[in-house]
Design a protein around this motif. Structure first.
Motif, mmCIF file in Angstrom:
data_model
loop_
_atom_site.group_PDB
_atom_site.id
_atom_site.type_symbol
_atom_site.label_atom_id
_atom_site.label_comp_id
_atom_site.label_asym_id
_atom_site.label_seq_id
_atom_site.Cartn_x
_atom_site.Cartn_y
_atom_site.Cartn_z
ATOM 1 N N LEU A 90 -34.714 -75.245 -61.720
ATOM 2 C CA LEU A 90 -35.587 -75.101 -62.901
ATOM 3 C C LEU A 90 -35.166 -73.611 -63.753
ATOM 4 C CD1 LEU A 90 -38.930 -76.710 -61.866
ATOM 5 C CD2 LEU A 90 -37.131 -77.773 -63.629
ATOM 6 N N GLY A 91 -35.146 -72.649 -62.972
ATOM 7 C CA GLY A 91 -35.042 -71.354 -63.588
ATOM 8 C C GLY A 91 -33.619 -71.098 -63.939
ATOM 9 N N ARG A 92 -33.323 -69.861 -64.526
ATOM 10 C CA ARG A 92 -32.004 -69.373 -64.979
ATOM 11 C C ARG A 92 -31.009 -69.431 -63.867
ATOM 12 N NH1 ARG A 92 -31.040 -64.174 -68.377
ATOM 13 N NH2 ARG A 92 -32.468 -65.294 -69.867
ATOM 14 N N LEU A 93 -29.708 -69.858 -63.842
ATOM 15 C CA LEU A 93 -28.773 -69.758 -62.848
ATOM 16 C C LEU A 93 -27.649 -69.209 -63.428
ATOM 17 C CD1 LEU A 93 -27.853 -70.531 -59.894
ATOM 18 C CD2 LEU A 93 -26.840 -72.563 -60.882
ATOM 19 N N ASN A 94 -27.256 -68.047 -62.964
ATOM 20 C CA ASN A 94 -25.844 -67.383 -63.088
ATOM 21 C C ASN A 94 -24.800 -68.009 -62.255
ATOM 22 O OD1 ASN A 94 -26.958 -65.749 -65.548
ATOM 23 N ND2 ASN A 94 -27.998 -64.601 -63.623
ATOM 24 N N LEU A 95 -23.925 -68.843 -62.862
ATOM 25 C CA LEU A 95 -22.696 -69.252 -62.078
ATOM 26 C C LEU A 95 -21.334 -68.851 -62.441
ATOM 27 C CD1 LEU A 95 -22.243 -71.631 -59.863
ATOM 28 C CD2 LEU A 95 -21.969 -73.296 -62.057
ATOM 29 N N GLY A 96 -20.617 -68.621 -61.399
ATOM 30 C CA GLY A 96 -19.310 -68.106 -61.752
ATOM 31 C C GLY A 96 -18.343 -69.242 -61.430
ATOM 32 N N VAL A 97 -17.274 -69.419 -62.129
ATOM 33 C CA VAL A 97 -16.305 -70.496 -61.637
ATOM 34 C C VAL A 97 -14.966 -70.148 -62.023
ATOM 35 C CG1 VAL A 97 -15.546 -73.109 -61.988
ATOM 36 C CG2 VAL A 97 -18.052 -72.403 -62.622
ATOM 37 N N LEU A 136 -20.548 -61.492 -57.779
ATOM 38 C CA LEU A 136 -21.728 -62.047 -56.757
ATOM 39 C C LEU A 136 -22.267 -61.019 -55.694
ATOM 40 C CD1 LEU A 136 -22.945 -64.697 -55.572
ATOM 41 C CD2 LEU A 136 -20.912 -64.785 -53.871
ATOM 42 N N ASP A 137 -21.556 -60.203 -55.328
ATOM 43 C CA ASP A 137 -21.849 -59.194 -54.266
ATOM 44 C C ASP A 137 -22.776 -58.049 -55.053
ATOM 45 O OD1 ASP A 137 -20.440 -60.189 -52.389
ATOM 46 O OD2 ASP A 137 -18.737 -58.943 -52.516
ATOM 47 N N ALA A 138 -22.382 -57.888 -56.175
ATOM 48 C CA ALA A 138 -23.384 -56.996 -57.170
ATOM 49 C C ALA A 138 -24.682 -57.482 -57.817
ATOM 50 C CB ALA A 138 -22.590 -56.384 -58.332
ATOM 51 N N GLY A 139 -24.855 -58.881 -57.514
ATOM 52 C CA GLY A 139 -26.260 -59.558 -57.999
ATOM 53 C C GLY A 139 -26.025 -59.908 -59.469
ATOM 54 N N GLN A 140 -24.932 -59.864 -60.051
ATOM 55 C CA GLN A 140 -24.817 -60.429 -61.477
ATOM 56 C C GLN A 140 -24.560 -62.066 -61.403
ATOM 57 O OE1 GLN A 140 -21.255 -58.348 -62.201
ATOM 58 N NE2 GLN A 140 -22.479 -56.037 -62.752
ATOM 59 N N LEU A 141 -24.282 -62.673 -60.351
ATOM 60 C CA LEU A 141 -23.939 -63.966 -60.242
ATOM 61 C C LEU A 141 -25.072 -64.615 -59.089
ATOM 62 C CD1 LEU A 141 -20.318 -64.440 -60.967
ATOM 63 C CD2 LEU A 141 -22.068 -64.907 -62.488
ATOM 64 N N ASP A 142 -25.288 -65.635 -59.219
ATOM 65 C CA ASP A 142 -26.201 -66.313 -58.233
ATOM 66 C C ASP A 142 -25.455 -67.068 -57.264
ATOM 67 O OD1 ASP A 142 -28.863 -65.241 -59.168
ATOM 68 O OD2 ASP A 142 -28.568 -66.910 -60.611
ATOM 69 N N ALA A 143 -24.175 -67.588 -57.793
ATOM 70 C CA ALA A 143 -23.321 -68.368 -56.879
ATOM 71 C C ALA A 143 -22.109 -68.435 -57.600
ATOM 72 C CB ALA A 143 -23.885 -69.777 -56.692
ATOM 73 N N VAL A 144 -20.979 -68.741 -56.776
ATOM 74 C CA VAL A 144 -19.563 -68.995 -57.593
ATOM 75 C C VAL A 144 -18.962 -70.150 -57.008
ATOM 76 C CG1 VAL A 144 -19.379 -66.703 -57.932
ATOM 77 C CG2 VAL A 144 -18.586 -67.355 -55.698
ATOM 78 N N VAL A 145 -18.302 -70.944 -57.682
ATOM 79 C CA VAL A 145 -17.367 -71.935 -57.370
ATOM 80 C C VAL A 145 -15.993 -71.642 -57.327
ATOM 81 C CG1 VAL A 145 -16.640 -74.297 -57.973
ATOM 82 C CG2 VAL A 145 -18.858 -73.717 -58.432
ATOM 83 N N ILE A 146 -15.460 -71.403 -56.162
ATOM 84 C CA ILE A 146 -13.957 -70.708 -55.734
ATOM 85 C C ILE A 146 -13.360 -71.572 -54.758
ATOM 86 C CG2 ILE A 146 -14.783 -68.529 -56.402
ATOM 87 C CD1 ILE A 146 -14.876 -67.777 -53.124
ATOM 88 N N ALA A 147 -11.965 -71.321 -54.691
ATOM 89 C CA ALA A 147 -11.294 -71.888 -53.708
ATOM 90 C C ALA A 147 -10.984 -71.360 -52.547
ATOM 91 C CB ALA A 147 -9.670 -72.417 -54.549
ATOM 92 N N ARG A 148 -10.764 -71.770 -51.458
ATOM 93 C CA ARG A 148 -10.759 -71.124 -49.828
ATOM 94 C C ARG A 148 -11.358 -69.960 -49.732
ATOM 95 N NH1 ARG A 148 -4.328 -71.961 -49.000
ATOM 96 N NH2 ARG A 148 -4.024 -74.349 -49.277
ATOM 97 N N PRO A 149 -12.705 -70.023 -49.876
ATOM 98 C CA PRO A 149 -13.515 -68.808 -49.659
ATOM 99 C C PRO A 149 -13.470 -68.391 -48.220
ATOM 100 C CG PRO A 149 -14.958 -70.513 -49.600
ATOM 101 C CD PRO A 149 -13.514 -71.129 -50.252
ATOM 102 N N THR A 150 -13.197 -66.845 -48.044
ATOM 103 C CA THR A 150 -13.001 -66.276 -46.567
ATOM 104 C C THR A 150 -14.550 -66.327 -45.969
ATOM 105 O OG1 THR A 150 -11.162 -65.181 -47.214
ATOM 106 C CG2 THR A 150 -12.381 -64.351 -45.190
#
Length: 312
Positions: A90-97, A136-150
């Motif tokens: 319901l709240g704001r979501l900062n998403l990276g793609v 993401l690590d800096a807290g600027q994004l809440d979640a990211v959609v990426i390929a092959r995350p380590t």
């Protein structure tokens, strides 16, 4: 002495059961414990709420008024708790793609959010993997959609889907390869025919990896070009490129002269995942978002597999 939600819940049980023993059993406490809570509620309100009889009780005039209010209070409390559980959606979501996912996946994901009745203040950032993870690590994004995350101890990862690579080109450019498509392998491709994205794009890096070649062996380096640009070029006969399945529906519409071939098994592919910081509060939003993204991707993958079926 303050009125508590527990007291109100016990009072509702007593009013509905009409008996201390049955009410105590309903709320899983002893009868003396329930009786004590009712007395404390009466003391807090400075008014008798029930008329105690040998076998049952009767509500007083004040008791009937308190019962109506108690029901409203507990109903509002339950709605508040439910809203808190849904807060992630319901709240704001900062998403990276990443750029080779965003233009294809975001439209159906936003549609799924709308159709589900979920209202979300969604802020999207499209960038390459390294930039997204730094944000993401800096807290600027809440979640990211990426390929092959380590995997990393400070990140939570939910797999979303496997996105296989197709080989895209013109009808003429693919003609000879189509004759051997049952045995088509990435390593058999001519490096000089491959058009790739700029360095830093994970799709280009994965393409080079599955082909076991160095970028310096490719004929053209298109800089910061997009996947759509590559598809337009290969459709006109300027080489070949790797096309993720989720991109096929959009790119075949934009470049109708483009054709695709499927590689022989095991097909080259990338695993797309949703990633957040491990310490980020998760009240259910992370899994719910992953489910929406996976569902949106399923339609795109099904389309690609109908247009260009895997070998049986």
């Amino acid at each position: 002495m303050r009125v508590t939600l527990k007291q109100l819940a016990y009072f509702i049980a007593l009013a509905e059961e009409g008996n201390f023993g049955r009410a105590a059993a309903r709320v899983h406490v002893t009868q003396p414990a329930l009786s004590m809570q009712i007395r404390e509620l009466e003391q807090a309100l400075n008014a008798p709420l029930v008329e105690r009889r040998p076998r049952d009780i009767r509500l007083t005039r004040v008791g009937r008024e308190v019962l109506a209010r108690a029901r409203r209070i507990l109903s509002e409390t339950e709605e508040l708790e439910a809203a808190a559980r849904r807060q992630g959606l319901l709240g704001r979501l900062n998403l990276g793609v990443i750029p080779t996912v965003a233009p294809y996946l975001l439209p159906p994901v936003l549609g799924a959010l709308r159709d589900s009745g979920i209202t979300r203040d969604l802020r999207v950032r499209e960038a390459q993997t390294a930039q997204l993870l730094a944000a993401l690590d800096a807290g600027q994004l809440d979640a990211v959609v990426i390929a092959r995350p380590t995997p990393a101890p400070d990140r939570a990862i939910l797999p979303l889907f496997t996105d296989r690579f197709l080989l895209a080109g013109s009808a003429t450019g693919l003609r000879g390869l189509a004759q051997v498509s049952e045995h088509l392998r990435p390593v058999a491709l001519d490096p000089e025919q491959l058009l790739l994205l700029d360095e830093g794009h994970c799709l280009a890096d994965q393409a080079l990896e599955v082909c076991a070649i160095d970028r310096r062996q490719t004929r053209i380096d298109l800089g910061a070009s997009s996947l759509s640009t590559l598809c337009g070029l290969v459709a006109q006969g300027f080489g070949l490129t790797f096309l993720p399945e989720i991109a096929l529906r959009s790119e075949e519409a934009a470049a109708p002269d483009m054709r695709v071939l499927r590689f022989a098994a095991p097909e080259p592919a990338r695993d797309i995942a949703l990633v957040r910081r491990a310490k980020t509060t998760d009240d259910g939003w992370f899994a719910a978002l992953a489910e929406l993204i996976s569902g949106a991707a399923a339609g795109l993958l099904d389309h690609a597999r109908r247009v260009c079926p895997p070998a049986t």
